[in-house]
Design a protein around this motif. Structure first.
Motif, PDB file in Angstrom:
ATOM      1  N   LEU A 101      -2.282  -0.942  -3.269  1.00 36.57           N
ATOM      2  CA  LEU A 101      -2.410  -1.679  -4.521  1.00 36.57           C
ATOM      3  C   LEU A 101      -3.725  -2.454  -4.550  1.00 36.57           C
ATOM      4  O   LEU A 101      -4.428  -2.489  -5.575  1.00 36.57           O
ATOM      5  CB  LEU A 101      -1.232  -2.641  -4.668  1.00 36.57           C
ATOM      6  CG  LEU A 101      -0.926  -3.189  -6.063  1.00 36.57           C
ATOM      7  CD1 LEU A 101      -0.588  -2.049  -7.015  1.00 36.57           C
ATOM      8  CD2 LEU A 101       0.225  -4.175  -5.995  1.00 36.57           C
ATOM      9  N   PHE A 102      -4.065  -3.054  -3.423  1.00 34.16           N
ATOM     10  CA  PHE A 102      -5.314  -3.796  -3.341  1.00 34.16           C
ATOM     11  C   PHE A 102      -6.515  -2.862  -3.494  1.00 34.16           C
ATOM     12  O   PHE A 102      -7.468  -3.174  -4.228  1.00 34.16           O
ATOM     13  CB  PHE A 102      -5.392  -4.538  -2.012  1.00 34.16           C
ATOM     14  CG  PHE A 102      -6.725  -5.185  -1.768  1.00 34.16           C
ATOM     15  CD1 PHE A 102      -7.033  -6.393  -2.363  1.00 34.16           C
ATOM     16  CD2 PHE A 102      -7.673  -4.575  -0.970  1.00 34.16           C
ATOM     17  CE1 PHE A 102      -8.275  -6.979  -2.167  1.00 34.16           C
ATOM     18  CE2 PHE A 102      -8.904  -5.152  -0.759  1.00 34.16           C
ATOM     19  CZ  PHE A 102      -9.212  -6.363  -1.365  1.00 34.16           C
ATOM     20  N   VAL A 103      -6.487  -1.727  -2.818  1.00 33.00           N
ATOM     21  CA  VAL A 103      -7.587  -0.756  -2.906  1.00 33.00           C
ATOM     22  C   VAL A 103      -7.736  -0.255  -4.337  1.00 33.00           C
ATOM     23  O   VAL A 103      -8.857  -0.101  -4.848  1.00 33.00           O
ATOM     24  CB  VAL A 103      -7.352   0.418  -1.938  1.00 33.00           C
ATOM     25  CG1 VAL A 103      -8.385   1.519  -2.171  1.00 33.00           C
ATOM     26  CG2 VAL A 103      -7.422  -0.063  -0.494  1.00 33.00           C
ATOM     27  N   MET A 104      -6.614  -0.029  -5.004  1.00 25.59           N
ATOM     28  CA  MET A 104      -6.665   0.389  -6.403  1.00 25.59           C
ATOM     29  C   MET A 104      -7.341  -0.687  -7.256  1.00 25.59           C
ATOM     30  O   MET A 104      -8.115  -0.384  -8.170  1.00 25.59           O
ATOM     31  CB  MET A 104      -5.251   0.662  -6.921  1.00 25.59           C
ATOM     32  CG  MET A 104      -4.606   1.912  -6.361  1.00 25.59           C
ATOM     33  SD  MET A 104      -2.872   2.090  -6.889  1.00 25.59           S
ATOM     34  CE  MET A 104      -3.066   2.129  -8.669  1.00 25.59           C
ATOM     35  N   GLY A 105      -7.054  -1.948  -6.941  1.00 25.33           N
ATOM     36  CA  GLY A 105      -7.690  -3.047  -7.657  1.00 25.33           C
ATOM     37  C   GLY A 105      -9.198  -3.061  -7.439  1.00 25.33           C
ATOM     38  O   GLY A 105      -9.965  -3.294  -8.380  1.00 25.33           O
ATOM     39  N   VAL A 106      -9.630  -2.814  -6.197  1.00 31.13           N
ATOM     40  CA  VAL A 106     -11.065  -2.766  -5.890  1.00 31.13           C
ATOM     41  C   VAL A 106     -11.746  -1.662  -6.693  1.00 31.13           C
ATOM     42  O   VAL A 106     -12.815  -1.880  -7.290  1.00 31.13           O
ATOM     43  CB  VAL A 106     -11.286  -2.541  -4.376  1.00 31.13           C
ATOM     44  CG1 VAL A 106     -12.758  -2.276  -4.090  1.00 31.13           C
ATOM     45  CG2 VAL A 106     -10.800  -3.744  -3.583  1.00 31.13           C
ATOM     46  N   VAL A 107     -11.142  -0.487  -6.723  1.00 27.48           N
ATOM     47  CA  VAL A 107     -11.711   0.640  -7.465  1.00 27.48           C
ATOM     48  C   VAL A 107     -11.759   0.329  -8.961  1.00 27.48           C
ATOM     49  O   VAL A 107     -12.773   0.567  -9.637  1.00 27.48           O
ATOM     50  CB  VAL A 107     -10.889   1.921  -7.213  1.00 27.48           C
ATOM     51  CG1 VAL A 107     -11.380   3.060  -8.106  1.00 27.48           C
ATOM     52  CG2 VAL A 107     -10.964   2.316  -5.743  1.00 27.48           C
ATOM     53  N   PHE A 108     -10.685  -0.242  -9.467  1.00 30.30           N
ATOM     54  CA  PHE A 108     -10.627  -0.580 -10.886  1.00 30.30           C
ATOM     55  C   PHE A 108     -11.687  -1.624 -11.231  1.00 30.30           C
ATOM     56  O   PHE A 108     -12.358  -1.538 -12.265  1.00 30.30           O
ATOM     57  CB  PHE A 108      -9.241  -1.107 -11.242  1.00 30.30           C
ATOM     58  CG  PHE A 108      -9.063  -1.417 -12.703  1.00 30.30           C
ATOM     59  CD1 PHE A 108      -8.842  -0.404 -13.616  1.00 30.30           C
ATOM     60  CD2 PHE A 108      -9.102  -2.730 -13.157  1.00 30.30           C
ATOM     61  CE1 PHE A 108      -8.674  -0.686 -14.964  1.00 30.30           C
ATOM     62  CE2 PHE A 108      -8.943  -3.027 -14.502  1.00 30.30           C
ATOM     63  CZ  PHE A 108      -8.722  -1.998 -15.405  1.00 30.30           C
ATOM     64  N   GLY A 109     -11.846  -2.621 -10.351  1.00 29.99           N
ATOM     65  CA  GLY A 109     -12.848  -3.663 -10.582  1.00 29.99           C
ATOM     66  C   GLY A 109     -14.255  -3.101 -10.595  1.00 29.99           C
ATOM     67  O   GLY A 109     -15.087  -3.499 -11.415  1.00 29.99           O
ATOM     68  N   ALA A 110     -14.533  -2.172  -9.673  1.00 33.74           N
ATOM     69  CA  ALA A 110     -15.857  -1.546  -9.629  1.00 33.74           C
ATOM     70  C   ALA A 110     -16.123  -0.733 -10.893  1.00 33.74           C
ATOM     71  O   ALA A 110     -17.243  -0.729 -11.427  1.00 33.74           O
ATOM     72  CB  ALA A 110     -15.973  -0.659  -8.394  1.00 33.74           C
TER      73      ALA A 110
END
Length: 214
Positions: free
Chosen positions: A24-33
């Protein structure tokens, strides 16, 4: 040895939660980028002004960090971890805990994505000294707190609604104790952000001045 065994057993029992929160955190990082590409030219220009202003302040030798920054940073970490702890006390807090983890990833992904997108390798260097070091500790700490909160919330469900009665108080003490340990760890992170991170930022600032965001 017994404590190490209990820790390994705990990690094994909650491995699905660790994986889920981490993904979930990694998905957030990708979405933020990816959000960086969605910014309008006006928004990018406004952000560029703020970044350039900060670079100029550092390059001119103005002091930042110190005691005020220490408590501001620690207060921010404390609010984040405290909110996760509170949400873990109720069943309805579970989705909100996941949302917080996702948002944390978005914030980091957006910050790094913007710097790299605008300053290329120099932006990556700036992100490496200003964002990466503390988050190598903050992220695992938040993941552990989130997993602990989710586990305690699920324990409440089993204990109260599924007729699997157990001692709630000892579990609550363990849950709270682990949060306190993570809080102490994040105080160390705040110390780093207040006293060591400024030194690292000042070290790379001269390279950024020549490549200020237009």
């Amino acid at each position: 040895m017994n404590r190490n065994y209990q820790m390994r057993l705990y990690m094994k029992d909650h491995l699905p939660l660790y994986l889920f929160v981490s993904v979930l955190f990694v998905m957030g990082v990708v979405f933020g980028a990816l959000m960086v590409n969605a910014l309008s030219p006006g928004q990018k220009e406004e952000m560029a002004r703020h970044v350039n202003s900060f670079i100029q302040i550092v390059d001119q030798g103005n002091k930042f960090g110190g005691t005020a920054a220490l408590w501001d940073s620690f207060a921010l970490h404390l609010k984040w971890i405290g909110l996760i702890w509170v949400l873990g006390l109720s069943v309805i807090g579970l989705p909100l805990i996941f949302l917080l983890d996702f948002l944390k990833g978005v914030l980091i992904g957006f910050s790094v994505g913007y710097l790299v997108g605008q300053l290329s390798w120099k932006g990556m260097l700036f992100a490496f000294v200003s964002i990466a070091p503390q988050n190598l500790i903050v992220i695992p700490a938040l993941v552990m707190c989130s997993v602990g909160a989710c586990a305690f919330s699920l324990y409440i469900v089993k204990n109260r609604f599924m007729q699997k009665r157990g001692a709630l108080y000892p579990t609550f003490v363990k849950y709270t104790s682990s949060t306190v340990v993570m809080t102490a760890l994040l105080f160390g992170v705040a110390l780093f952000e207040a006293y060591l991170s400024p030194v690292m930022i000042k070290w790379v600032t001269p390279m950024l001045v020549a490549a200020q965001i237009g």
